[in-house]
Design an enzyme around this catalytic site. Sequence first.
Site, short mmCIF file in Angstrom:
data_model
loop_
_atom_site.label_atom_id
_atom_site.label_comp_id
_atom_site.label_asym_id
_atom_site.label_seq_id
_atom_site.Cartn_x
_atom_site.Cartn_y
_atom_site.Cartn_z
N TYR A 22 31.23 43.61 44.77
CA TYR A 22 31.13 42.26 43.87
C TYR A 22 30.00 41.36 44.64
O TYR A 22 29.88 40.55 43.53
CB TYR A 22 32.46 41.73 43.97
N HIS A 99 30.95 41.07 33.69
CA HIS A 99 31.24 41.95 34.51
C HIS A 99 30.25 41.82 35.57
O HIS A 99 29.13 42.17 35.29
CB HIS A 99 31.92 43.13 34.37
C1 DHK Z 1 36.15 42.54 38.06
C2 DHK Z 1 37.28 42.86 38.28
O1 DHK Z 1 38.28 42.20 38.87
C3 DHK Z 1 37.71 44.37 38.03
O2 DHK Z 1 38.97 44.45 38.09
C4 DHK Z 1 37.07 45.12 36.71
C5 DHK Z 1 35.33 43.21 37.24
C6 DHK Z 1 35.59 44.74 36.97
C7 DHK Z 1 33.86 42.84 37.53
O3 DHK Z 1 32.92 43.80 37.60
O4 DHK Z 1 33.45 41.77 37.43
O5 DHK Z 1 37.22 46.33 36.77
#
Ligand code: DHK
Length: 147
Positions: A22, A99
């Site tokens: 992330y 996302h």
């Molecule tokens: C964020 C999340 O918390 C995941 O549960 C999703 C998403 C993807 C992201 O890529 O921002 O699957």
Amino acid sequence: MRIAVLNGPSLNLLGSREPQIYGRATLGDIEKRLRVVAGELGAEVEFAQHNGEGELIDRIHAMRGNADGALINAGAYTHTSLAIRDALVAVDVPFVEVHLTNIFSREPERRHSMLAGAATAVLCGFGALGYELALRGLVAKLAEQSA
Ligand code: DHK
């Protein structure tokens, strides 16, 4: 133009949550950048993050009459929540589904979105930058529609 930015479960942990997936930007960093971009675009942004589905739905209901558009990253609820899609459709506020990750390149259970069919646009895979890109796209589209 008023844009609501709504984030779902565990996005409050951005920066320390699985940074290899992330990224290192925190939600605060993202919101700070969106404020700058919104200023440049002449838009107002309002932020909310909730871990619970019900709180997210309440926040979506509150957008009616108070937001011209929305950016939404519903986190894992993206893949499961018919209730969130119903709420978005009910308030009839155009939204971009955002996302950080490319959900289509991840585990099979993340490759389907319950929300996408109701979205104005879907943007995924650009990390934190995606929010800015989505804001620019949504504001341009709303401006074009109201011209
Ligand atoms: C964020 C999340 O918390 C995941 O549960 C999703 C998403 C993807 C992201 O890529 O921002 O699957």
